[in-house]
Design a protein around this motif. Structure first.
Motif, PDB file in Angstrom:
ATOM      1  N   GLU A 141      18.884  -7.673  19.639  1.00 15.93           N
ATOM      2  CA  GLU A 141      17.781  -6.710  19.507  1.00 15.93           C
ATOM      3  C   GLU A 141      17.333  -6.633  18.062  1.00 15.93           C
ATOM      4  O   GLU A 141      18.053  -7.023  17.144  1.00 15.93           O
ATOM      5  N   ARG A 142      16.120  -6.152  17.863  1.00 14.04           N
ATOM      6  CA  ARG A 142      15.675  -5.802  16.514  1.00 14.04           C
ATOM      7  C   ARG A 142      15.086  -4.394  16.551  1.00 14.04           C
ATOM      8  O   ARG A 142      14.609  -3.939  17.584  1.00 14.04           O
ATOM      9  N   HIS A 143      15.170  -3.724  15.417  1.00  8.13           N
ATOM     10  CA  HIS A 143      14.684  -2.351  15.348  1.00  8.13           C
ATOM     11  C   HIS A 143      14.021  -2.148  13.997  1.00  8.13           C
ATOM     12  O   HIS A 143      14.524  -2.609  12.974  1.00  8.13           O
ATOM     13  N   GLY A 144      12.870  -1.497  13.989  1.00  5.41           N
ATOM     14  CA  GLY A 144      12.145  -1.325  12.732  1.00  5.41           C
ATOM     15  C   GLY A 144      11.645   0.087  12.533  1.00  5.41           C
ATOM     16  O   GLY A 144      11.491   0.855  13.483  1.00  5.41           O
ATOM     17  N   MET A 198      14.218 -14.131   8.710  1.00  4.13           N
ATOM     18  CA  MET A 198      13.612 -13.665   9.959  1.00  4.13           C
ATOM     19  C   MET A 198      13.385 -12.157   9.912  1.00  4.13           C
ATOM     20  O   MET A 198      12.332 -11.655  10.326  1.00  4.13           O
ATOM     21  N   ALA A 199      14.368 -11.433   9.384  1.00  3.57           N
ATOM     22  CA  ALA A 199      14.222  -9.976   9.251  1.00  3.57           C
ATOM     23  C   ALA A 199      13.100  -9.630   8.274  1.00  3.57           C
ATOM     24  O   ALA A 199      12.317  -8.707   8.513  1.00  3.57           O
ATOM     25  N   LEU A 200      13.012 -10.379   7.160  1.00  2.00           N
ATOM     26  CA  LEU A 200      11.937 -10.146   6.185  1.00  2.00           C
ATOM     27  C   LEU A 200      10.577 -10.399   6.812  1.00  2.00           C
ATOM     28  O   LEU A 200       9.626  -9.628   6.620  1.00  2.00           O
ATOM     29  N   ASP A 201      10.464 -11.492   7.579  1.00  2.00           N
ATOM     30  CA  ASP A 201       9.191 -11.812   8.241  1.00  2.00           C
ATOM     31  C   ASP A 201       8.811 -10.737   9.251  1.00  2.00           C
ATOM     32  O   ASP A 201       7.646 -10.349   9.358  1.00  2.00           O
ATOM     33  N   ASN A 202       9.800 -10.265  10.011  1.00  5.60           N
ATOM     34  CA  ASN A 202       9.536  -9.205  10.988  1.00  5.60           C
ATOM     35  C   ASN A 202       9.031  -7.943  10.307  1.00  5.60           C
ATOM     36  O   ASN A 202       8.107  -7.287  10.790  1.00  5.60           O
ATOM     37  N   ALA A 203       9.642  -7.589   9.170  1.00  4.03           N
ATOM     38  CA  ALA A 203       9.225  -6.390   8.431  1.00  4.03           C
ATOM     39  C   ALA A 203       7.783  -6.540   7.966  1.00  4.03           C
ATOM     40  O   ALA A 203       6.986  -5.602   8.051  1.00  4.03           O
ATOM     41  N   ARG A 204       7.446  -7.732   7.476  1.00  2.00           N
ATOM     42  CA  ARG A 204       6.085  -7.991   6.988  1.00  2.00           C
ATOM     43  C   ARG A 204       5.071  -7.871   8.128  1.00  2.00           C
ATOM     44  O   ARG A 204       4.013  -7.254   7.979  1.00  2.00           O
ATOM     45  N   VAL A 205       5.401  -8.451   9.272  1.00  2.00           N
ATOM     46  CA  VAL A 205       4.490  -8.422  10.421  1.00  2.00           C
ATOM     47  C   VAL A 205       4.274  -6.994  10.914  1.00  2.00           C
ATOM     48  O   VAL A 205       3.151  -6.590  11.218  1.00  2.00           O
ATOM     49  N   ILE A 206       5.364  -6.217  10.993  1.00  2.00           N
ATOM     50  CA  ILE A 206       5.258  -4.835  11.463  1.00  2.00           C
ATOM     51  C   ILE A 206       4.348  -4.023  10.554  1.00  2.00           C
ATOM     52  O   ILE A 206       3.525  -3.220  11.003  1.00  2.00           O
ATOM     53  N   LEU A 207       4.464  -4.232   9.232  1.00  2.00           N
ATOM     54  CA  LEU A 207       3.631  -3.501   8.279  1.00  2.00           C
ATOM     55  C   LEU A 207       2.157  -3.899   8.425  1.00  2.00           C
ATOM     56  O   LEU A 207       1.266  -3.046   8.427  1.00  2.00           O
ATOM     57  N   GLU A 208       1.914  -5.203   8.588  1.00  2.00           N
ATOM     58  CA  GLU A 208       0.536  -5.670   8.779  1.00  2.00           C
ATOM     59  C   GLU A 208      -0.065  -5.098  10.055  1.00  2.00           C
ATOM     60  O   GLU A 208      -1.233  -4.705  10.091  1.00  2.00           O
ATOM     61  N   GLU A 209       0.755  -5.057  11.118  1.00  2.00           N
ATOM     62  CA  GLU A 209       0.278  -4.506  12.396  1.00  2.00           C
ATOM     63  C   GLU A 209      -0.077  -3.027  12.242  1.00  2.00           C
ATOM     64  O   GLU A 209      -1.071  -2.556  12.797  1.00  2.00           O
ATOM     65  N   LYS A 210       0.746  -2.302  11.494  1.00  2.00           N
ATOM     66  CA  LYS A 210       0.496  -0.874  11.286  1.00  2.00           C
ATOM     67  C   LYS A 210      -0.873  -0.668  10.655  1.00  2.00           C
ATOM     68  O   LYS A 210      -1.657   0.174  11.100  1.00  2.00           O
ATOM     69  N   PHE A 211      -1.169  -1.447   9.596  1.00  2.00           N
ATOM     70  CA  PHE A 211      -2.443  -1.276   8.901  1.00  2.00           C
ATOM     71  C   PHE A 211      -3.626  -1.710   9.775  1.00  2.00           C
ATOM     72  O   PHE A 211      -4.677  -1.084   9.763  1.00  2.00           O
ATOM     73  N   LYS A 218       0.809  -1.221   0.000  1.00  2.00           N
ATOM     74  CA  LYS A 218       0.000   0.000   0.000  1.00  2.00           C
ATOM     75  C   LYS A 218       0.848   1.281   0.000  1.00  2.00           C
ATOM     76  O   LYS A 218       0.510   2.275   0.637  1.00  2.00           O
ATOM     77  N   GLY A 219       1.970   1.250  -0.733  1.00  2.00           N
ATOM     78  CA  GLY A 219       2.797   2.446  -0.845  1.00  2.00           C
ATOM     79  C   GLY A 219       3.695   2.710   0.355  1.00  2.00           C
ATOM     80  O   GLY A 219       4.353   3.738   0.422  1.00  2.00           O
ATOM     81  N   TRP A 220       3.739   1.766   1.303  1.00  2.00           N
ATOM     82  CA  TRP A 220       4.586   1.920   2.491  1.00  2.00           C
ATOM     83  C   TRP A 220       5.675   0.860   2.483  1.00  2.00           C
ATOM     84  O   TRP A 220       5.490  -0.241   1.960  1.00  2.00           O
ATOM     85  N   MET A 221       6.793   1.198   3.088  1.00  2.00           N
ATOM     86  CA  MET A 221       7.888   0.250   3.267  1.00  2.00           C
ATOM     87  C   MET A 221       8.200   0.101   4.751  1.00  2.00           C
ATOM     88  O   MET A 221       8.186   1.079   5.500  1.00  2.00           O
ATOM     89  N   SER A 222       8.441  -1.124   5.146  1.00  2.00           N
ATOM     90  CA  SER A 222       8.885  -1.417   6.514  1.00  2.00           C
ATOM     91  C   SER A 222      10.283  -2.015   6.418  1.00  2.00           C
ATOM     92  O   SER A 222      10.517  -2.924   5.625  1.00  2.00           O
ATOM     93  N   VAL A 223      11.223  -1.488   7.194  1.00  2.00           N
ATOM     94  CA  VAL A 223      12.579  -2.037   7.246  1.00  2.00           C
ATOM     95  C   VAL A 223      12.850  -2.521   8.664  1.00  2.00           C
ATOM     96  O   VAL A 223      12.566  -1.815   9.633  1.00  2.00           O
ATOM     97  N   GLN A 224      13.378  -3.737   8.767  1.00  2.00           N
ATOM     98  CA  GLN A 224      13.749  -4.304  10.058  1.00  2.00           C
ATOM     99  C   GLN A 224      15.249  -4.580  10.078  1.00  2.00           C
ATOM    100  O   GLN A 224      15.809  -5.092   9.100  1.00  2.00           O
TER     101      GLN A 224
END
Length: 605
Positions: A274-277, A350-363, A257-263
């Protein structure tokens, strides 16, 4: 405008086939986008030749001039792009916010060095170690090192020794001369410890503890033992994920949806700590903007790991893999990998999955936020020049492979889906895949019913498509039904994602920002009506296939087919039935056997 186009054409002819950076400008001369290219001539021309997807179209529509700077290599272009973005803050570039707030341990670069915990990283020749999961972990590690190595503790040297000297935790340069070699030895030991050499330090402490015990210095031995326990306590909190003791930064990203998530996953001394996004709207090509984020991240960060792990580029950009790896390596002097298998590949995934989850949570959070949804509806009304947009009715047609054409309507009230108001339509008068005529039929049927039954009229009608679909809907509404309801269209890009909003007669683009709540509301509406239409279409196709299978059996007409489906519920249950199960329908054993046999033969082919 023609003069601007002519100037651009002249400049395009002068572009060299060398690496470099380009700066796109709007009509006010403001730099709105900075990019880099392996071959300037090819990359810059691509903006002005041919069609573009929705992500790029809005950017291109604002460009009236450009500049370019030739560099000697791809690495120089990488660094220059990073510096130009930081200098000009172009609105369409990925702009890294200064949110690297993890704590680091620092050995200061002073005549009398000291240890400190800091969140601010500067290029001051100090040595940085980290990041640490949180301030407590960093402070605990520093506290341990303060006990092991007596560097100075005071920011400003006092006139006489303090308590730390008497505790054996400071060499007291305020009062005694300390040779540089003593500092060098301590800094070497601390560096070794923070780079994963705690086992060597532990072995030395154990040796000292046993020596003290043999010399009957029990208090001294107890102090060494306490230090060993403290090391174990600090280190055991970190989860070991790799057998080596290497520092790594692992990156992953996701787009929607025009957004990018980086983890970013931080691995220090072989341990994931640690992880940071972060999430942000993006306008360029997804991997280009992801790499812009990575380069900006390291441009001001002297606390480099030993290794950087990145995901592979998309298939269409696969040939750039070596170029990206080489450019980053030459610039940062750090090993850069895009692993394909093994443990390193697993942590990138794992980083790719985290990025995907964070974006889904945002929406999901935005969808649940009723206040935002209401505000998005109100703001959308302002963009469209309307008083209010409380009720939106959106339509989508589905006629995959030209069969079973259907349409669906969803309703959003105050930015929230109103599912009890959803409607499904089987297209009756249109043969084949004629999207405009399908739109005309469904709009006609819906709003004839609205007029006949006195139903609530929407504030806005949303159709799937651009000028043609909008014109078809307006023609039916105004010229056939005498209704004057605003209609807008949602145009999709090549990847079937919402790209832009159009409205008016003739329709024109509404320049909604991609990172706005209004744009996201429209994306949710388009996703929902498309999902609803596709689901209905699949149901109709499945039903049609069932009916055609039964119709092909001799002795089964429309009446018996309906009775069979009503009695058994599905084709699968008819196939699994026994001859006796057909008797309540007045179907004889012979015909029942033929039905079962025909369906079983068909399922086995």
């Amino acid at each position: 405008m023609e003069a601007a186009k002519e100037a651009i054409r002249n400049k395009l002819a002068l572009l060299p086939d060398k690496p470099g950076c380009y700066l796109m400008k709007n009509r006010d001369g403001v730099i709105i986008y900075v990019g880099k290219a392996k071959v300037l001539k090819n990359r810059v021309r691509s903006y002005f030749i041919g069609s573009h997807n929705g992500k790029t179209q809005r950017l291109v529509s604002e460009i009236v001039d450009f500049e370019f700077i030739v560099t000697g290599s791809n690495m120089e272009a990488l660094i220059l792009e990073c510096n130009l973005i930081k200098q000009h803050h172009p609105r369409y570039n990925v702009l890294l916010k200064d949110d690297k707030t993890f704590p680091y341990i620092k050995i200061t670069n002073e005549a009398h060095p000291r240890l400190e915990v800091t969140r601010r990283i500067v290029k001051d020749k100090g040595k940085y170690f980290g990041p640490y999961p949180n301030a407590f972990a960093a402070q605990q590690t520093k506290k341990l090192l303060d006990r092991l190595y007596p560097l100075r503790k005071c920011k400003t040297l006092p006139d006489k020794v303090c308590l730390y000297y008497h505790l054996g935790q400071c060499v007291a340069p305020c009062e005694y001369k300390v040779e540089p070699s003593a500092y060098e030895e301590m800094i070497s030991e601390i560096t070794k410890f923070l780079n994963g050499g705690e086992d060597v330090v532990k072995a030395e402490l154990e040796r000292k503890m046993h020596a003290a015990a043999e010399a009957l210095e029990f208090e001294r031995a107890k102090e060494f033992r306490d230090q060993l326990v403290a090391i174990d306590a600090v280190m055991e909190k970190q989860k070991i994920t790799m057998s080596d003791a290497m520092d790594r930064d692992i990156f992953g990203y996701a787009v929607d949806k025009g957004w990018m998530s980086v983890q970013i996953l931080y691995m220090r001394k072989g341990k994931m700590i640690e992880r940071h996004g972060t999430t942000f709207p993006y306008y360029g090509e997804e991997y280009d903007d992801f790499m812009t984020f990575v380069t900006q991240y390291y441009s001001d960060n002297p606390a480099l790991p030993k290794q950087i792990l990145l995901p592979h580029p998309p298939e269409q950009d696969a040939e750039r893999e070596d170029e990206i790896i080489t450019s980053l390596h030459d610039w940062l002097k750090v090993k850069v990998l895009m692993p394909q298998r093994g443990k390193k590949s697993e942590v990138v995934n794992m980083a790719l999955d985290n990025a995907r989850v964070i974006l889904e949570e945002k929406f999901r959070l935005i969808e649940r936020d009723e206040e935002r949804s209401v505000k998005a509806s109100q703001s959308l009304a302002e963009w469209l020049g309307m008083e209010q947009v409380r009720r939106i009715e959106a339509f989508d047609n589905s006629n995959i492979q030209g069969t079973n054409p259907v349409s669906a309507m969803v309703v959003f009230t105050d930015g929230k889906p109103d599912r009890k108001e959803y409607r499904k339509y089987k297209v009756k008068t249109v043969v084949g895949a004629d999207d405009y005529e399908t739109m005309r039929e469904v709009i006609r049927r819906r709003y004839e019913r609205v007029l006949k039954d006195g139903l609530t009229q929407p504030d806005l009608i949303v159709v799937d498509g651009g000028k043609g679909q909008i014109a078809a809907a307006l023609d039916v509404l105004e010229n056939e039904l005498g209704l004057y309801i605003p209609v807008c269209g949602l145009v999709k890009d090549a990847k079937h994602k919402t790209a832009q909003l159009m409205t008016g007669d003739p329709a024109e683009i509404v320049p909604l920002p991609r990172d706005s709540q209004e744009f996201y509301l429209l994306q949710r509406i388009q996703d929902e009506v498309h999902r609803f239409a596709i689901t209905f279409h699949r149901e109709q196709r499945a039903k049609s296939m069932v009916e055609s299978r039964l119709d092909s059996i001799p002795g089964i007409g429309e009446k018996r087919r309906k009775a069979l489906l009503k009695h058994f519920g599905s084709l699968k249950k008819i196939r699994e039935a026994s001859v006796e199960d057909f008797r309540p329908l007045s179907i004889g054993d012979k015909l029942a056997g033929e039905i079962i046999a025909a369906l079983k033969d068909e399922s086995s082919t």
